[in-house]
Design a protein around this motif. Structure first.
Motif, PDB file in Angstrom:
ATOM      1  N   LEU A  67       3.552  11.738  -1.096  1.00 50.29           N
ATOM      2  CA  LEU A  67       2.934  10.433  -0.836  1.00 50.29           C
ATOM      3  C   LEU A  67       2.025  10.045  -2.006  1.00 50.29           C
ATOM      4  N   SER A  68       1.330  11.018  -2.570  1.00 54.18           N
ATOM      5  CA  SER A  68       0.457  10.736  -3.719  1.00 54.18           C
ATOM      6  C   SER A  68       1.270  10.167  -4.877  1.00 54.18           C
ATOM      7  N   GLU A  69       2.415  10.803  -5.152  1.00 57.35           N
ATOM      8  CA  GLU A  69       3.237  10.317  -6.269  1.00 57.35           C
ATOM      9  C   GLU A  69       3.731   8.899  -6.010  1.00 57.35           C
ATOM     10  N   LEU A  70       4.236   8.694  -4.784  1.00 53.05           N
ATOM     11  CA  LEU A  70       4.767   7.361  -4.466  1.00 53.05           C
ATOM     12  C   LEU A  70       3.685   6.296  -4.614  1.00 53.05           C
ATOM     13  N   LEU A  71       2.478   6.620  -4.148  1.00 52.05           N
ATOM     14  CA  LEU A  71       1.438   5.594  -4.171  1.00 52.05           C
ATOM     15  C   LEU A  71       0.945   5.310  -5.588  1.00 52.05           C
ATOM     16  N   ILE A  72       0.868   6.335  -6.418  1.00 54.69           N
ATOM     17  CA  ILE A  72       0.453   6.093  -7.812  1.00 54.69           C
ATOM     18  C   ILE A  72       1.493   5.204  -8.493  1.00 54.69           C
ATOM     19  N   GLY A  73       2.763   5.539  -8.281  1.00 53.88           N
ATOM     20  CA  GLY A  73       3.833   4.775  -8.921  1.00 53.88           C
ATOM     21  C   GLY A  73       3.827   3.323  -8.488  1.00 53.88           C
ATOM     22  N   ARG A  74       3.748   3.129  -7.169  1.00 54.15           N
ATOM     23  CA  ARG A  74       3.828   1.737  -6.723  1.00 54.15           C
ATOM     24  C   ARG A  74       2.573   0.953  -7.097  1.00 54.15           C
ATOM     25  N   ARG A  75       1.422   1.616  -7.081  1.00 60.13           N
ATOM     26  CA  ARG A  75       0.185   0.920  -7.432  1.00 60.13           C
ATOM     27  C   ARG A  75       0.269   0.351  -8.846  1.00 60.13           C
ATOM     28  N   THR A  76       0.806   1.179  -9.758  1.00 55.68           N
ATOM     29  CA  THR A  76       0.740   0.815 -11.179  1.00 55.68           C
ATOM     30  C   THR A  76       2.025   0.166 -11.684  1.00 55.68           C
ATOM     31  N   GLN A  77       3.147   0.398 -10.982  1.00 55.79           N
ATOM     32  CA  GLN A  77       4.456  -0.068 -11.449  1.00 55.79           C
ATOM     33  C   GLN A  77       4.762   0.462 -12.850  1.00 55.79           C
ATOM     34  N   LYS A  78       4.331   1.674 -13.092  1.00 57.71           N
ATOM     35  CA  LYS A  78       4.560   2.278 -14.406  1.00 57.71           C
ATOM     36  C   LYS A  78       5.137   3.685 -14.274  1.00 57.71           C
ATOM     37  N   GLY A  79       5.581   4.212 -15.404  1.00 56.87           N
ATOM     38  CA  GLY A  79       6.143   5.561 -15.422  1.00 56.87           C
ATOM     39  C   GLY A  79       5.064   6.636 -15.475  1.00 56.87           C
ATOM     40  N   ASP A 251       6.160  -4.263   0.222  1.00 59.28           N
ATOM     41  CA  ASP A 251       6.059  -4.277   1.684  1.00 59.28           C
ATOM     42  C   ASP A 251       6.596  -2.992   2.317  1.00 59.28           C
ATOM     43  N   ASN A 252       6.979  -2.032   1.475  1.00 64.67           N
ATOM     44  CA  ASN A 252       7.498  -0.772   2.024  1.00 64.67           C
ATOM     45  C   ASN A 252       6.348   0.061   2.593  1.00 64.67           C
ATOM     46  N   ASN A 253       6.589   0.717   3.731  1.00 68.51           N
ATOM     47  CA  ASN A 253       5.585   1.600   4.315  1.00 68.51           C
ATOM     48  C   ASN A 253       5.728   2.988   3.666  1.00 68.51           C
ATOM     49  N   LEU A 254       4.855   3.274   2.701  1.00 66.69           N
ATOM     50  CA  LEU A 254       5.022   4.496   1.898  1.00 66.69           C
ATOM     51  C   LEU A 254       4.913   5.767   2.743  1.00 66.69           C
ATOM     52  N   ASP A 413      -8.279   1.449  -3.953  1.00 63.86           N
ATOM     53  CA  ASP A 413      -6.892   1.437  -4.442  1.00 63.86           C
ATOM     54  C   ASP A 413      -6.002   2.214  -3.488  1.00 63.86           C
ATOM     55  N   LEU A 414      -6.514   3.383  -3.112  1.00 66.28           N
ATOM     56  CA  LEU A 414      -5.734   4.273  -2.270  1.00 66.28           C
ATOM     57  C   LEU A 414      -5.444   3.643  -0.905  1.00 66.28           C
ATOM     58  N   GLU A 415      -6.504   3.135  -0.268  1.00 63.30           N
ATOM     59  CA  GLU A 415      -6.331   2.556   1.075  1.00 63.30           C
ATOM     60  C   GLU A 415      -5.450   1.321   1.037  1.00 63.30           C
ATOM     61  N   ASP A 416      -5.661   0.537   0.006  1.00 62.18           N
ATOM     62  CA  ASP A 416      -4.888  -0.675  -0.174  1.00 62.18           C
ATOM     63  C   ASP A 416      -3.394  -0.378  -0.253  1.00 62.18           C
ATOM     64  N   GLU A 417      -3.072   0.676  -1.008  1.00 66.18           N
ATOM     65  CA  GLU A 417      -1.686   1.012  -1.251  1.00 66.18           C
ATOM     66  C   GLU A 417      -1.048   1.630  -0.006  1.00 66.18           C
ATOM     67  N   LEU A 418      -1.809   2.437   0.711  1.00 63.29           N
ATOM     68  CA  LEU A 418      -1.238   3.105   1.882  1.00 63.29           C
ATOM     69  C   LEU A 418      -1.139   2.181   3.089  1.00 63.29           C
ATOM     70  N   THR A 419      -1.951   1.122   3.110  1.00 63.36           N
ATOM     71  CA  THR A 419      -1.902   0.209   4.261  1.00 63.36           C
ATOM     72  C   THR A 419      -1.276  -1.130   3.867  1.00 63.36           C
ATOM     73  N   ASN A 420      -0.696  -1.196   2.699  1.00 66.76           N
ATOM     74  CA  ASN A 420      -0.133  -2.452   2.170  1.00 66.76           C
ATOM     75  C   ASN A 420      -1.150  -3.592   2.286  1.00 66.76           C
ATOM     76  N   SER A 423      -2.224  -4.509   5.945  1.00 66.21           N
ATOM     77  CA  SER A 423      -1.296  -5.092   6.911  1.00 66.21           C
ATOM     78  C   SER A 423      -0.614  -4.052   7.804  1.00 66.21           C
ATOM     79  N   ILE A 424      -0.687  -2.773   7.433  1.00 66.20           N
ATOM     80  CA  ILE A 424      -0.156  -1.744   8.350  1.00 66.20           C
ATOM     81  C   ILE A 424      -1.212  -0.666   8.587  1.00 66.20           C
ATOM     82  N   GLN A 425      -1.041   0.078   9.660  1.00 69.45           N
ATOM     83  CA  GLN A 425      -1.986   1.130  10.031  1.00 69.45           C
ATOM     84  C   GLN A 425      -1.702   2.416   9.259  1.00 69.45           C
ATOM     85  N   ALA A 426      -2.758   3.168   8.966  1.00 71.42           N
ATOM     86  CA  ALA A 426      -2.552   4.513   8.425  1.00 71.42           C
ATOM     87  C   ALA A 426      -3.574   5.419   9.095  1.00 71.42           C
TER      88      ALA A 426
END
Ligand code: PHE
Length: 457
Positions: A67-79, A251-254, A413-420, A423-426
Motif C-alpha cells: 500500500l505504501s508503494e501504491l500511494l507514493i506512486g499515485r501521489r506523485t505520478q512519477k517513477g 478514484d481507485n480505492n488503493l 498527503d498520506l490521508e488524502d491519498e488513502l481516502t481519495n 471521499s472514501i473511508q479508511a
C-alpha cells in the motif's frame, strides 16, 4: 479517455479500469516466485508451518508496504526516483530509487534466464520430448540443457524480446491489455492442474503436508526465507508497485487494490502448492528436491499420469505466462525511469533497458555451464544476483519505503491519498500506521541482523 492528467498539462498513459490495474499488478506479483520457487522452498522448509509464517509476513509486512508503494506512486505520478525527489526534495530518500533500479536490473537478468527455460520446456512438452524418459533421463535432460551455452541464451533473448514488445506498447495498450487476458488463462490452467493432482490416488499425503503444521520442522532459516520470499513474491521493495501506482486513476480505492493483489498472489501460490504436492507425494517424490522440483520432477509426474502430455504443455505454458507478466513489470520500472529522466522515447528507453539487462543475464545463464567455475562468496553469478537482489535489496528497499511513509511523508498527503481526498473511508488507518512505522521496519531489521550473524535465534 483513461489517461490520468497530472498537474494540469502533463498527460500520462495509465490504467483505464480497476480490473486492469489489479490484473497488471497481480500479474507482476504472480510469477516464477509463486509457481516455481514457493513450492520448492516450502518443500525444503518442511511444509505447512513454513506457509503459516509466510502468511504472517504477507499480511503484517507485505500488505502495508504494498500500500505504501501504491500511494507514493499515485501521489506523485512519477517513477522510482522522481517520486522521492518530489515528496522529499533536498534529501537523500531518492537513493531508494537507485537501489530499486539496481534490483530491477539484477532480478530481470536472472529471471529472464529461468523464464527462457520455461519457454524451452513448453517447446519440449509440445514436441513430446518427455515421453518415455526415465527419472534419470529427465534429470540429465534438464542439467544438460541449462549447462549448455546456445539454447538457454537463445530462449532468454526471445523471452526478453517479447517482454520488450509488450512494454513498448505502453500501459493501456500493452500491459493492461495483455495481462487482462493472460491472468484468467493462468488461473484456469492452474485450477485444472489442481483438480488432476488432488484426484490422483495417494494425493492425501500431499494435502496433509500442506495443511497439517509441524513446527518442529521450521528453522530460523525458514523464517528468514519466508520473509524474503514474501517480498519477492509480492514484487515489493524495488518500486514495481510504486511505478504501477503512478498509473492508477485517482478514484481507485488503493486499500482495496492492495488487498486484492495480495490475496490473488497468495491464493495462486497456495494453488500451485495444491497442484504440485499431492502429485509429488502420489508418485513418491522427495518434496525437498530443490529448484529442480518443477523442471525435473513435474515432467516425470506428467509422464506417469493419464493425459500427461496435455498437462505438461498446459503447465509450462502457464509458467511462461506467469513469468512474462512479472518481467513486464520489472522492465517497466526501468523504462519509466529512463523516459522520465532523460526524456527519450518509450521505444528507445525500452530497447536500451532490454539490451543492458539481457547482456547481464548472459553470464547468469552461463553460470550453469561455461562459467560454472566463476564463484564469489561461494555463489555462482546467477546465485549472486539472486541473493543480492532478493535477499538484500528488496527487504532493505521495503524497510526504507515503510520508514518513509511512516515517518517522513506528510500525514495530510498520506490521508488524502488513502481516502481519495476524504471521499472514501479508511478505518484501518491507525493499524496501517503502526505496521509501517514499527512492525515492518523492526521485523526486517531483525532479519538482517540475524543474516549478518549479529543476533542468533
Ligand atoms: N513477484 C514476481 C514473482 O513472484 C517476481 C518479481 C520480483 C517481480 C520483484 C517484480 C519485482 O515471480
Amino acid at each position: 479517455m483513461g489517461d490520468v492528467t497530472v498537474n494540469s498539462n502533463v498527460s500520462r498513459d495509465g490504467f483505464t479500469t480497476k480490473w486492469g490495474i489489479i490484473a497488471a499488478a497481480a500479474g507482476s506479483a504472480i510469477g516464477l516466485g509463486n509457481i516455481w520457487k514457493f513450492p520448492y522452498i516450502t518443500g525444503i522448509h518442511g511444509g505447512s508451518a513454513f506457509i503459516i509464517v509466510y502468511l504472517v509476513c504477507i499480511v503484517a509486512i507485505g500488505l502495508p508496504i504494498m500500500l505504501s508503494e501504491l500511494l507514493i506512486g499515485r501521489r506523485t505520478q512519477k517513477g522510482v526516483i522522481g517520486s522521492f525527489k518530489k515528496l522529499a526534495p533536498k534529501s537523500s530518500w531518492f537513493l531508494i530509487g537507485y537501489m530499486g533500479l539496481a534490483a530491477a536490473f539484477m532480478i530481470l537478468a536472472f529471471y529472464g534466464v529461468v523464464a527462457g527455460w520455461t519457454v524451452d520446456y513448453t517447446v519440449k512438452a509440445l514436441t513430446g520430448e518427455f515421453t518415455g524418459k526415465s527419472a534419470e533421463q529427465l534429470e540429465g535432460m534438464f542439467d544438460g540443457f541449462i549447462g549448455s551455452t546456445a539454447m538457454p541464451i537463445f530462449w532468454q533473448v526471445i523471452f526478453m524480446g517479447i517482454t520488450g514488445l509488450i512494454v513498448v506498447a505502453g500501459i493501456k495498450n500493452g500491459i493492461e491489455k495483455y495481462t487482462k487476458i493472460l491472468m484468467p488463462i493462468l488461473l484456469v490452467i492452474l485450477v485444472m492442474l489442481c483438480v488432476r493432482s488432488v484426484t490422483l490416488p495417494g494425493a492425501g499425503a500431499g494435502l496433509a503436508f500442506l495443511l497439517e503444521p509441524d513446527f518442529s520442522k521450521l528453522s530460523a532459516e525458514g523464517v528468514i526465507a519466508a520473509l524474503g520470499h514474501a517480498f519477492f513474491s509480492l514484487s515489493l521493495g524495488m518500486g514495481t508497485l510504486l511505478t504501477y501506482g503512478s498509473y492508477v486513476r485517482k478514484d481507485n480505492n488503493l486499500g482495496n487494490t492492495a488487498v486484492n493483489i495480495t490475496f490473488a498472489d497468495t491464493f495462486i501460490a497456495l494453488l500451485a502448492g495444491v497442484a504440485i504436492f499431492p502429485a509429488v507425494f502420489a508418485f513418491g517424490i522427495e518434496p525437498g528436491a530443490g529448484p529442480g522440483l518443477v523442471f525435473i520432477t513435474l515432467p516425470n509426474v506428467f509422464m506417469q499420469m493419464p493425459l500427461g502430455s496435455f498437462f505438461a504443455i498446459a503447465f509450462f505454458v502457464l509458467l511462461a505466462i506467469a513469468a512474462l507478466t512479472s518481467s513486464i513489470s520489472i522492465l517497466e520500472v526501468v523504462t519509466t525511469y529512463l523516459c522520465e529522466q532523460s526524456r527519450i522515447s518509450r521505444v528507445k528507453a525500452t530497447i536500451i533497458a532490454i539490451i543492458a539487462i539481457t547482456a547481464l543475464g548472459i553470464p547468469c545463464s552461463l553460470s550453469f555451464g561455461a562459467m560454472s567455475e566463476f564463484k564469489l562468496f561461494d555463489k555462482n553469478f546467477f546465485e549472486l544476483l539472486d541473493y543480492i537482489s532478493a535477499n538484500i535489496l528488496l527487504p532493505l528497499g521495503g524497510m526504507l519505503i515503510a520508514l518513509f511513509v511512516g515517518w517522513k511523508l506528510k500525514r495530510k498527503d498520506l490521508e488524502d491519498e488513502l481516502t481519495n481526498g476524504g471521499s472514501i473511508q479508511a478505518a484501518w488507518l491507525s493499524t496501517f500506521m503502526i505496521l509501517v512505522r514499527v512492525v515492518a521496519p523492526v521485523s526486517i531489521a531483525f532479519v538482517f541482523l540475524h543474516g549478518l550473524g549479529l543476533i542468533k535465534l
